[in-house]
Scaffold this motif. Structure first.
Motif, PDB file in Angstrom:
ATOM      1  N   ALA A   1      33.598  53.199  -1.211  1.00 56.18           N
ATOM      2  CA  ALA A   1      33.750  51.976  -1.965  1.00 56.18           C
ATOM      3  C   ALA A   1      34.512  52.438  -3.059  1.00 56.18           C
ATOM      4  O   ALA A   1      35.135  51.508  -3.709  1.00 56.18           O
ATOM      5  N   GLU A   2      34.833  53.638  -3.411  1.00 56.19           N
ATOM      6  CA  GLU A   2      35.719  53.877  -4.424  1.00 56.19           C
ATOM      7  C   GLU A   2      37.215  53.831  -4.021  1.00 56.19           C
ATOM      8  O   GLU A   2      37.958  53.975  -5.085  1.00 56.19           O
ATOM      9  N   ALA A   3      37.401  53.713  -2.869  1.00 57.18           N
ATOM     10  CA  ALA A   3      38.842  53.763  -2.286  1.00 57.18           C
ATOM     11  C   ALA A   3      39.703  52.351  -2.494  1.00 57.18           C
ATOM     12  O   ALA A   3      40.218  51.863  -1.594  1.00 57.18           O
TER      13      ALA A   3
ATOM     14  N   TYR B   1      43.721  45.414  -0.717  1.00 58.43           N
ATOM     15  CA  TYR B   1      43.137  46.401  -0.401  1.00 58.43           C
ATOM     16  C   TYR B   1      41.653  46.529  -1.181  1.00 58.43           C
ATOM     17  O   TYR B   1      40.653  46.758  -0.588  1.00 58.43           O
ATOM     18  N   ALA B   2      41.911  46.433  -2.552  1.00 56.57           N
ATOM     19  CA  ALA B   2      40.605  46.605  -3.366  1.00 56.57           C
ATOM     20  C   ALA B   2      39.513  45.569  -3.107  1.00 56.57           C
ATOM     21  O   ALA B   2      38.337  45.699  -3.162  1.00 56.57           O
ATOM     22  N   GLN B   3      40.089  44.256  -2.642  1.00 59.86           N
ATOM     23  CA  GLN B   3      39.108  43.380  -2.210  1.00 59.86           C
ATOM     24  C   GLN B   3      38.223  43.729  -1.078  1.00 59.86           C
ATOM     25  O   GLN B   3      37.238  43.190  -0.920  1.00 59.86           O
ATOM     26  N   LEU B   4      39.004  44.476  -0.170  1.00 60.91           N
ATOM     27  CA  LEU B   4      37.894  45.035   0.976  1.00 60.91           C
ATOM     28  C   LEU B   4      37.013  46.042   0.858  1.00 60.91           C
ATOM     29  O   LEU B   4      35.827  45.811   1.183  1.00 60.91           O
ATOM     30  N   THR B   5      37.647  47.075   0.031  1.00 57.28           N
ATOM     31  CA  THR B   5      36.530  48.144  -0.186  1.00 57.28           C
ATOM     32  C   THR B   5      35.537  47.832  -1.073  1.00 57.28           C
ATOM     33  O   THR B   5      34.344  48.177  -1.400  1.00 57.28           O
ATOM     34  N   ALA B   6      35.651  46.688  -1.958  1.00 56.83           N
ATOM     35  CA  ALA B   6      34.743  46.320  -2.870  1.00 56.83           C
ATOM     36  C   ALA B   6      33.311  45.604  -2.030  1.00 56.83           C
ATOM     37  O   ALA B   6      32.459  45.546  -2.753  1.00 56.83           O
ATOM     38  N   ARG B   7      33.823  45.310  -1.047  1.00 54.10           N
ATOM     39  CA  ARG B   7      32.748  44.674  -0.220  1.00 54.10           C
ATOM     40  C   ARG B   7      31.892  45.556   0.892  1.00 54.10           C
ATOM     41  O   ARG B   7      31.089  45.173   1.483  1.00 54.10           O
ATOM     42  N   ALA B   8      32.530  46.815   0.677  1.00 47.82           N
ATOM     43  CA  ALA B   8      32.143  47.529   2.106  1.00 47.82           C
ATOM     44  C   ALA B   8      30.762  47.777   2.155  1.00 47.82           C
ATOM     45  O   ALA B   8      30.181  47.730   3.278  1.00 47.82           O
ATOM     46  N   THR B   9      30.176  48.388   1.233  1.00 47.26           N
ATOM     47  CA  THR B   9      28.710  48.887   1.198  1.00 47.26           C
ATOM     48  C   THR B   9      27.685  47.599   1.268  1.00 47.26           C
ATOM     49  O   THR B   9      26.829  47.656   2.253  1.00 47.26           O
ATOM     50  N   ALA B  10      28.087  46.395   0.730  1.00 46.39           N
ATOM     51  CA  ALA B  10      27.476  45.150   0.933  1.00 46.39           C
ATOM     52  C   ALA B  10      27.399  44.603   2.381  1.00 46.39           C
ATOM     53  O   ALA B  10      26.483  44.002   2.958  1.00 46.39           O
TER      54      ALA B  10
ATOM     55  N   TRP C   1      32.098  59.695  -7.933  1.00 43.86           N
ATOM     56  CA  TRP C   1      32.236  58.184  -7.455  1.00 43.86           C
ATOM     57  C   TRP C   1      30.837  57.624  -7.251  1.00 43.86           C
ATOM     58  O   TRP C   1      30.569  58.112  -5.846  1.00 43.86           O
ATOM     59  N   THR C   2      30.212  56.778  -7.896  1.00 44.81           N
ATOM     60  CA  THR C   2      28.735  56.515  -7.745  1.00 44.81           C
ATOM     61  C   THR C   2      28.481  55.537  -6.769  1.00 44.81           C
ATOM     62  O   THR C   2      27.317  55.383  -6.188  1.00 44.81           O
ATOM     63  N   ASP C   3      29.442  54.701  -6.455  1.00 49.58           N
ATOM     64  CA  ASP C   3      29.143  53.609  -5.301  1.00 49.58           C
ATOM     65  C   ASP C   3      29.587  53.860  -3.988  1.00 49.58           C
ATOM     66  O   ASP C   3      28.884  52.854  -3.259  1.00 49.58           O
ATOM     67  N   SER C   4      29.964  54.884  -3.808  1.00 49.29           N
ATOM     68  CA  SER C   4      29.970  55.209  -2.172  1.00 49.29           C
ATOM     69  C   SER C   4      29.002  55.667  -1.657  1.00 49.29           C
ATOM     70  O   SER C   4      28.067  56.337  -2.052  1.00 49.29           O
TER      71      SER C   4
ATOM     72  N   GLY D   1      38.871  53.009   8.607  1.00 47.35           N
ATOM     73  CA  GLY D   1      37.990  52.447   9.592  1.00 47.35           C
ATOM     74  C   GLY D   1      36.607  52.268   9.598  1.00 47.35           C
ATOM     75  O   GLY D   1      35.920  51.251   9.696  1.00 47.35           O
ATOM     76  N   PHE D   2      35.895  53.510   9.186  1.00 42.54           N
ATOM     77  CA  PHE D   2      34.650  53.674   9.250  1.00 42.54           C
ATOM     78  C   PHE D   2      33.979  52.823   7.970  1.00 42.54           C
ATOM     79  O   PHE D   2      33.020  52.225   8.086  1.00 42.54           O
ATOM     80  N   THR D   3      34.907  52.801   6.755  1.00 43.90           N
ATOM     81  CA  THR D   3      34.236  52.024   5.744  1.00 43.90           C
ATOM     82  C   THR D   3      34.369  50.592   6.007  1.00 43.90           C
ATOM     83  O   THR D   3      33.690  49.740   5.542  1.00 43.90           O
ATOM     84  N   LEU D   4      35.555  49.913   6.622  1.00 45.26           N
ATOM     85  CA  LEU D   4      35.884  48.624   6.381  1.00 45.26           C
ATOM     86  C   LEU D   4      35.697  47.773   7.733  1.00 45.26           C
ATOM     87  O   LEU D   4      35.937  46.694   7.937  1.00 45.26           O
ATOM     88  N   GLY D   5      35.046  48.451   8.805  1.00 49.77           N
ATOM     89  CA  GLY D   5      34.753  47.661  10.043  1.00 49.77           C
ATOM     90  C   GLY D   5      34.025  46.512   9.652  1.00 49.77           C
ATOM     91  O   GLY D   5      34.555  45.429  10.430  1.00 49.77           O
ATOM     92  N   PRO D   6      32.676  46.464   9.253  1.00 52.71           N
ATOM     93  CA  PRO D   6      32.080  45.308   8.913  1.00 52.71           C
ATOM     94  C   PRO D   6      32.868  44.282   8.224  1.00 52.71           C
ATOM     95  O   PRO D   6      32.722  42.893   8.423  1.00 52.71           O
ATOM     96  N   THR D   7      33.556  44.619   7.307  1.00 56.94           N
ATOM     97  CA  THR D   7      34.585  43.838   6.207  1.00 56.94           C
ATOM     98  C   THR D   7      35.295  42.942   7.093  1.00 56.94           C
ATOM     99  O   THR D   7      35.363  41.825   7.013  1.00 56.94           O
TER     100      THR D   7
END
Length: 410
Positions: free
Chosen positions: A49-51, A108-117, A190-193, A378-384
């Motif tokens: 999520a930090e990327a 790119y930041a719009q993608l990673t911001a959603r990753a964990t959710a 980085w606390t959100d990853s 890819g592992f981070t962003l697949g669902p997004t």
């Protein structure tokens, strides 16, 4: 409801299949092997999520010189590999210019911001919460100057993108994580990853969820893809399958398949390795060793040390220089025992010169969809990006979907 083929059962392909399935489509997921056994299997297991900004190609002469001369462990290379990728590398260099990189990062930041959710409901539905830790990740520094410079940059990322972090002195962090054997100069937390103790197992859990919801998992070779009337077909071990749409989610293998259809897609192939090691004191969180180009984190199989990028040809022999160097270097911080006996894994990160994944319909073939080129994430962003592709296939559009679409990029 449409009949859809998804080629590739890594994190990107499985997530795509789930997103299309959730919209009511009939989906068949095709791979030559078990889900999550290729690139998705061997990464560092971090949902980053930090990327907020993608990895650009360094442009300062000092960093480039350290890579060229082999002094940096972040990147190794071969003349043949660099020569084969030269046009893509040159484009990557141009796209990494500060102004252009800033433009790319806003998307790119719009993608990673959603990753964990976007991962969260899949993790819950797949019963995979036991694989996930929500403790963040850390970057470890031996140089006070480098630490202070990156703290300043982390504060910029917080202002620009809302990425949260803690800057911790080395002594304080060592008290927090007793796995450290000595004080680093400092640590960025980085606390959100999130991190995963078995990345391949998480992909497999998502694939089982897809199958439990009525999806079809089929063994087959994507190279058999052909047009069939108004649709597409692929030959599997059990049958020949036809569908109105096909999604190419084959990671680094995607350009080879699409070349037969007339698409010339430049790609930078960044090979990486990992090894597992015994340790009596695993780190509290995954550690990125900023001086030595490796990531160390506890996995089910042991302490995984994962390497940076090797710019080599796809058929180049195994070269463990980065892994061996990294393991020796990080041993000053972590107690690392013997190597776990296992087959040597390597995989390739599929990086496009503009650092954004291709997500959307092919420009010249109806019903052909691209979903690859996620580089390191890819592992981070697949669902997004899977959700974005599913929405595009259903005719929905958005600013971010237009930014990722193939039509204006190839």
């Amino acid at each position: 409801m449409a009949e859809i083929l998804v080629l590739g059962a890594g994190m990107v392909g499985v997530s795509t299949a789930l997103a299309l399935q959730a919209r009511g489509h009939s989906v068949s997921l095709v791979d030559r092997g078990a889900p999550g056994r290729e690139t998705s299997f061997g990464n560092a297991g971090i949902i980053q999520a930090e990327a907020a900004e993608p990895y650009g190609l360094p442009r300062d002469l000092g960093t480039l010189w350290s890579m060229v001369t082999g002094r940096s462990n972040d990147v190794t290379w071969s003349m043949r590999g660099v020569t084969q990728m030269a046009p893509a590398l040159w484009s990557y260099f141009l796209q990494s210019a500060p102004r252009r990189h800033a433009e790319i990062s806003r998307t790119y930041a719009q993608l990673t911001a959603r990753a964990t959710a976007d991962h969260a409901p899949l993790i819950e539905a797949a019963g995979a919460d036991n694989l996930i830790a929500r403790e963040g990740m850390v970057q470890l520094y031996r140089s006070a100057a480098a630490f202070e410079a990156d703290v300043a940059d982390a504060e910029r990322l917080a202002r620009d993108y809302g990425v949260r972090h803690r800057a911790v002195s080395g002594a304080d962090y060592r008290r927090e994580d007793p796995a450290l054997q000595r004080d680093p100069a400092g640590v960025l937390h980085w606390t959100d990853s999130w991190s995963c103790s078995a990345p391949g197992c998480l992909v497999h859990s998502y694939a089982k969820l897809f199958a439990s919801r009525g999806g079809r998992l089929l063994e087959g070779d994507a190279a058999s893809l052909a047009q069939s009337g108004a649709g597409w077909r692929v030959t599997t071990a059990a049958e020949r399958v036809t569908a109105e749409h096909v999604v190419v989610a084959l990671g680094p293998w995607s350009p080879t398949l699409l070349r037969r259809l007339g698409y010339r897609i430049p790609m930078i192939y960044k090979r990486g390795y990992h090894g597992h090691f015994e340790t009596k004191r695993p780190p509290l969180r995954p550690i990125v060793d900023m001086d030595n180009g490796v990531v160390a984190g506890q996995m089910q199989a042991g302490l995984r040390i994962a390497t940076g990028a090797a710019l080599v040809t796809r058929k180049a022999p195994v070269d463990l220089r980065q892994l061996d160097r990294g393991r020796a270097a990080i041993s000053d911080m972590l107690e690392i025992g013997g190597r776990v006996d296992e087959p040597q894994w390597s995989g390739t990160r599929p990086c496009l010169p503009d650092m954004l994944p291709l997500v959307g319909e092919a420009p010249r073939h109806k019903g052909l969809w691209f979903h690859f080129g996620h580089g390191h994430q890819g592992f981070t962003l697949g669902p997004t990006t899977g959700a974005l592709l599913a929405a595009a296939l259903d005719g929905e559009t958005s600013e971010i979907a237009r930014a990722l679409a193939p039509a204006h990029r190839i």
